[in-house]
Scaffold this motif. Structure first.
Motif, mmCIF file in Angstrom:
data_model
loop_
_atom_site.group_PDB
_atom_site.id
_atom_site.type_symbol
_atom_site.label_atom_id
_atom_site.label_comp_id
_atom_site.label_asym_id
_atom_site.label_seq_id
_atom_site.Cartn_x
_atom_site.Cartn_y
_atom_site.Cartn_z
ATOM 1 N N ASN A 1 20.120 7.729 5.096
ATOM 2 C CA ASN A 1 19.677 8.411 3.877
ATOM 3 C C ASN A 1 20.517 9.635 3.537
ATOM 4 N N ASP A 2 21.641 9.814 4.204
ATOM 5 C CA ASP A 2 22.498 10.990 3.986
ATOM 6 C C ASP A 2 21.703 12.289 4.071
ATOM 7 N N ALA A 3 20.821 12.364 5.058
ATOM 8 C CA ALA A 3 19.952 13.535 5.214
ATOM 9 C C ALA A 3 20.575 14.624 6.078
ATOM 10 N N ILE A 4 21.730 14.346 6.673
ATOM 11 C CA ILE A 4 22.343 15.309 7.591
ATOM 12 C C ILE A 4 23.636 15.849 7.003
ATOM 13 N N SER A 5 23.747 17.171 7.047
ATOM 14 C CA SER A 5 24.971 17.849 6.638
ATOM 15 C C SER A 5 25.264 18.912 7.690
ATOM 16 N N PHE A 6 26.320 19.671 7.488
ATOM 17 C CA PHE A 6 26.668 20.716 8.445
ATOM 18 C C PHE A 6 26.601 22.081 7.783
ATOM 19 N N SER A 7 26.027 23.015 8.510
ATOM 20 C CA SER A 7 25.862 24.376 8.032
ATOM 21 C C SER A 7 27.219 25.038 7.836
ATOM 22 N N GLU A 8 27.270 26.023 6.972
ATOM 23 C CA GLU A 8 28.475 26.828 6.840
ATOM 24 C C GLU A 8 28.503 27.921 7.902
ATOM 25 N N GLU A 9 27.379 28.103 8.597
ATOM 26 C CA GLU A 9 27.300 29.068 9.688
ATOM 27 C C GLU A 9 27.768 28.397 10.974
ATOM 28 N N PHE A 10 28.054 29.206 11.985
ATOM 29 C CA PHE A 10 28.522 28.696 13.275
ATOM 30 C C PHE A 10 27.483 28.945 14.351
ATOM 31 N N ASN A 11 27.413 28.038 15.324
ATOM 32 C CA ASN A 11 26.558 28.280 16.480
ATOM 33 C C ASN A 11 27.345 29.116 17.495
ATOM 34 N N GLU A 12 26.754 29.388 18.635
ATOM 35 C CA GLU A 12 27.409 30.245 19.628
ATOM 36 C C GLU A 12 28.691 29.638 20.181
ATOM 37 N N ALA A 13 28.819 28.324 20.126
ATOM 38 C CA ALA A 13 30.019 27.648 20.616
ATOM 39 C C ALA A 13 31.126 27.609 19.565
ATOM 40 N N GLY A 14 30.830 28.064 18.339
ATOM 41 C CA GLY A 14 31.827 28.116 17.281
ATOM 42 C C GLY A 14 31.894 26.894 16.380
ATOM 43 N N TYR A 15 30.848 26.074 16.407
ATOM 44 C CA TYR A 15 30.816 24.874 15.577
ATOM 45 C C TYR A 15 29.854 25.048 14.410
ATOM 46 N N ASN A 16 30.186 24.410 13.276
ATOM 47 C CA ASN A 16 29.222 24.296 12.190
ATOM 48 C C ASN A 16 28.204 23.280 12.672
ATOM 49 N N PHE A 17 26.942 23.636 12.683
ATOM 50 C CA PHE A 17 25.920 22.784 13.279
ATOM 51 C C PHE A 17 25.208 21.918 12.252
ATOM 52 N N ALA A 18 24.611 20.847 12.741
ATOM 53 C CA ALA A 18 23.912 19.885 11.890
ATOM 54 C C ALA A 18 22.650 20.491 11.284
ATOM 55 N N CYS A 19 22.386 20.128 10.045
ATOM 56 C CA CYS A 19 21.171 20.514 9.331
ATOM 57 C C CYS A 19 20.565 19.243 8.742
ATOM 58 N N VAL A 20 19.248 19.174 8.712
ATOM 59 C CA VAL A 20 18.562 17.993 8.201
ATOM 60 C C VAL A 20 17.811 18.345 6.920
ATOM 61 N N ASP A 21 18.028 17.555 5.886
ATOM 62 C CA ASP A 21 17.277 17.693 4.643
ATOM 63 C C ASP A 21 15.933 17.006 4.868
ATOM 64 N N GLU A 22 14.884 17.797 5.022
ATOM 65 C CA GLU A 22 13.544 17.266 5.343
ATOM 66 C C GLU A 22 13.028 16.284 4.287
ATOM 67 N N GLU A 23 13.433 16.445 3.031
ATOM 68 C CA GLU A 23 12.957 15.553 1.976
ATOM 69 C C GLU A 23 13.620 14.179 2.041
ATOM 70 N N LYS A 24 14.857 14.105 2.490
ATOM 71 C CA LYS A 24 15.568 12.832 2.597
ATOM 72 C C LYS A 24 15.281 12.121 3.915
ATOM 73 N N CYS A 25 14.963 12.889 4.959
ATOM 74 C CA CYS A 25 14.788 12.337 6.302
ATOM 75 C C CYS A 25 13.525 11.482 6.387
ATOM 76 N N VAL A 26 13.668 10.275 6.946
ATOM 77 C CA VAL A 26 12.531 9.368 7.126
ATOM 78 C C VAL A 26 12.130 9.252 8.601
ATOM 79 N N ARG A 27 12.740 10.087 9.450
ATOM 80 C CA ARG A 27 12.450 10.135 10.896
ATOM 81 C C ARG A 27 12.679 8.784 11.569
ATOM 82 N N CYS A 28 13.781 8.139 11.219
ATOM 83 C CA CYS A 28 14.098 6.827 11.774
ATOM 84 C C CYS A 28 14.615 6.915 13.206
ATOM 85 N N GLY A 29 15.151 8.070 13.593
ATOM 86 C CA GLY A 29 15.617 8.272 14.954
ATOM 87 C C GLY A 29 17.067 7.912 15.206
#
Length: 74
Positions: A23-51
């Motif tokens: 459902n194209d519910a996952i994108s990457f943040s423009e912010e960085f985590n402690e390891a220096g990576y842009n981390f995954a973000c989930v669009d709750e409205e698009k997500c169907v919790r398929c796993g």
């Protein structure tokens, strides 16, 4: 109801989750985590919790839980 938990500190921005999300519910943040990576973000409205993100992620970034568990209950 189920909730998805994203452990952003574990994300290495490999992109497997986003590439396989039906459902194209996952994108990457423009912010960085402690390891220096842009981390995954989930669009709750698009997500169907398929796993699929949970299954594809080699770093255990995602968890799908019952809402009572997400709130700390049983």
């Amino acid at each position: 109801m189920e909730s998805i938990i994203v452990r952003s500190e574990r994300c290495k921005q490999c992109g497997l989750c986003a590439a396989h999300c039906p459902n194209d519910a996952i994108s990457f943040s423009e912010e960085f985590n402690e390891a220096g990576y842009n981390f995954a973000c989930v669009d709750e409205e698009k997500c169907v919790r398929c796993g699929i993100c949970y299954t594809m992620c080699p770093d255990g970034v995602f968890a799908i839980v019952k809402d009572a568990q997400a709130a700390g209950g049983q």
